[in-house]
Design an enzyme around this catalytic site. Structure first.
Site, PDB file in Angstrom:
ATOM      1  N   SER A   1      47.841  21.600 -44.938  1.00 56.99           N
ATOM      2  CA  SER A   1      48.142  22.831 -44.211  1.00 56.99           C
ATOM      3  C   SER A   1      47.717  24.053 -45.018  1.00 56.99           C
ATOM      4  O   SER A   1      48.027  24.150 -46.211  1.00 56.99           O
ATOM      5  CB  SER A   1      49.647  22.893 -43.929  1.00 56.99           C
ATOM      6  OG  SER A   1      49.985  24.133 -43.365  1.00 56.99           O
TER       7      SER A   1
ATOM      8  N   HIS B   1      48.590  27.252 -45.133  1.00 57.13           N
ATOM      9  CA  HIS B   1      49.492  28.283 -45.679  1.00 57.13           C
ATOM     10  C   HIS B   1      50.301  27.848 -46.891  1.00 57.13           C
ATOM     11  O   HIS B   1      51.075  28.624 -47.433  1.00 57.13           O
ATOM     12  CB  HIS B   1      50.399  28.846 -44.574  1.00 57.13           C
ATOM     13  CG  HIS B   1      51.490  27.937 -44.106  1.00 57.13           C
ATOM     14  ND1 HIS B   1      52.804  28.148 -44.433  1.00 57.13           N
ATOM     15  CD2 HIS B   1      51.476  26.830 -43.323  1.00 57.13           C
ATOM     16  CE1 HIS B   1      53.557  27.217 -43.871  1.00 57.13           C
ATOM     17  NE2 HIS B   1      52.758  26.401 -43.193  1.00 57.13           N
TER      18      HIS B   1
ATOM     19  N   CYS C   1      73.440  26.602 -42.833  1.00 58.51           N
ATOM     20  CA  CYS C   1      73.106  27.671 -41.880  1.00 58.51           C
ATOM     21  C   CYS C   1      71.649  28.103 -41.943  1.00 58.51           C
ATOM     22  O   CYS C   1      71.064  28.467 -40.931  1.00 58.51           O
ATOM     23  CB  CYS C   1      74.002  28.870 -42.128  1.00 58.51           C
ATOM     24  SG  CYS C   1      75.724  28.409 -42.049  1.00 58.51           S
TER      25      CYS C   1
END
Ligand SMILES: *Cc1c(COP(=O)(O)O)cnc(C)c1O
Length: 395
Positions: free
Chosen positions: A199, A201, A324
């Protein structure tokens, strides 16, 4: 001071990559499939990019297929091997418990279609061995897919040995090398890799572009149907600016691999040594075979989210495998897979460095992380229970 230490999530685009992209917006804007000269100019840029990527992996240009990123490459590789296996009545796949979700969720989908998946255990040394792969192979195994290096805890897997095991058994071997490409020297021939995902990035190229290397002759299956781009295996007009940017970034990363590794490893080791001094902390991931830029710790008695927010206020961008931040209530499957219990897995911190980081930034991190950890522990009821003996330390 502003420190970006989240390079495993994504990297800043390099000047080299940006410079390679700009002409594709301004002058080389033809469609590579068009027969006119503008199209042919774009086609030449596309093939030059393919050759650069192939050069860095040690394969032929025609074995490279451009995709929208690492996730798409993982999906296509795994689905292709599964379809090929099913045709021969082989529906067993070997992978590991700490793969990226792009792999794990694809495997879950195949399980619903009747494939059987063995996920290798990663408790021992926070890594797997080639022997584990060998022991898991069955008559009906149609694919071994293991990541090259783990994105959360930085463990680098014994890819050459796994490749040798797969070659001997005649089983296709795919590796999600998204964290490794541009950071570790790779040779798909010497390492017996049949398919490899990368990939842009993750090595200072643009986002939304990646590639899949597929050994010549392996029956690749389309997951996006349409035009005949990428030799009929991946439809859609090529994202030429991104492809050229990615190829330039990769060429640059491979040219400077050694010096970058030396620089980044030194910073990583200084961070690890410094953070180890924090009481009731533990390093996650393989201590020896480790990505140059990866630092990952669990700190007992605190929450990863609060740690990240406070670090951000002190100018440090980092990441955590806690709840979270990932939008789910469960802590990272990677930390659970290496045997960290929920409470401890919630208090994790990942710092991922690149060659743009500096020793001054490492100093800053080494100053603020211990401060923030002890501040949070000062407010933590869990830490109070640990201190007064109502709860037992795990780390
Ligand atoms: C980032 C990452 C991916 C996903 O790549 P995208 O290009 O963001 O889709 C897959 N696997 C690993 C190990 C990664 O780190």
């Amino acid at each position: 001071m502003q420190v970006y230490a989240d390079n495993a999530a994504t990297t800043k685009i390099s000047k080299v990559a940006l410079d390679a992209m700009m002409p594709c917006f301004e002058t080389i804007y033809g469609n590579p499939s068009s027969l006119h000269s503008a199209g042919q100019e774009a086609k030449e840029a596309l093939e030059a990019a393919r050759a650069k990527v192939a050069q860095c992996l040690g394969c032929e240009p025609r074995e490279i297929y451009f995709t929208s990123g690492g996730s798409e490459a993982d999906n296509q590789a795994i689905i292709s091997a599964a379809r090929y296996g099913a045709r021969k009545g082989k529906k067993h796949i070997i992978s590991t418990a700490f793969e990226h979700h792009a792999v794990l969720h694809t495997l879950e989908k195949l399980e619903k279609e009747g494939f059987e998946v063995t996920l290798l255990d990663v408790h021992q040394g926070h890594n797997i061995t080639a022997q584990q792969v060998k022991d898991a192979i069955r008559e009906d195994t149609c694919l071994v897919t293991t990541m090259y290096a783990n994105n959360e805890i930085g463990s680098v897997l014994p890819i050459s040995q796994i490749g040798a095991v797969c070659k001997e058994a005649g089983i296709p071997f795919h590796t999600d090398a998204v964290q490794a490409v541009g950071h570790i020297e790779i040779d798909v021939q010497a390492q017996n890799i049949d398919m490899l995902s990368l990939s842009g990035h993750k090595f200072h190229g643009p986002k939304g572009v990646g590639a899949l290397y597929v050994r010549r002759g392996f029956p690749l299956v389309n997951i996006i149907d349409g035009g005949a781009q990428e030799r009929g295996k991946r439809a859609g007009t090529e994202n030429l600016p991104a492809i050229c940017g990615m190829a330039a970034a990769l060429e640059d990363a491979c040219a400077h691999l050694e010096e970058n590794t030396v620089k980044v490893t030194a910073m990583r080791d200084r961070l690890i040594e410094g953070l180890k001094q924090i009481p009731h902390s533990a390093l996650n991931g393989d201590e020896v075979n480790r990505l140059p830029g990866n630092v990952n710790f669990c700190f007992e008695g605190i929450e990863g989210e609060s740690l990240l927010l406070l670090l951000d206020m002190k100018g440090v961008c980092a990441s955590s495998g806690s709840a979270c931040t990932s939008g789910s209530l469960d802590p990272s499957h990677v930390l659970l897979a290496i045997g960290r219990v929920h409470d401890v897995a919630h208090g994790s911190l990942r710092l991922s460095l690149c060659e743009y980081n500096t020793e001054e930034e490492v100093d800053h991190i080494l100053q603020v992380v211990p401060e923030v950890v002890s501040y949070l522990r000062g407010m933590s009821p869990v830490w109070r229970d640990l201190q007064n003996g109502k709860r037992e330390y795990i780390l």
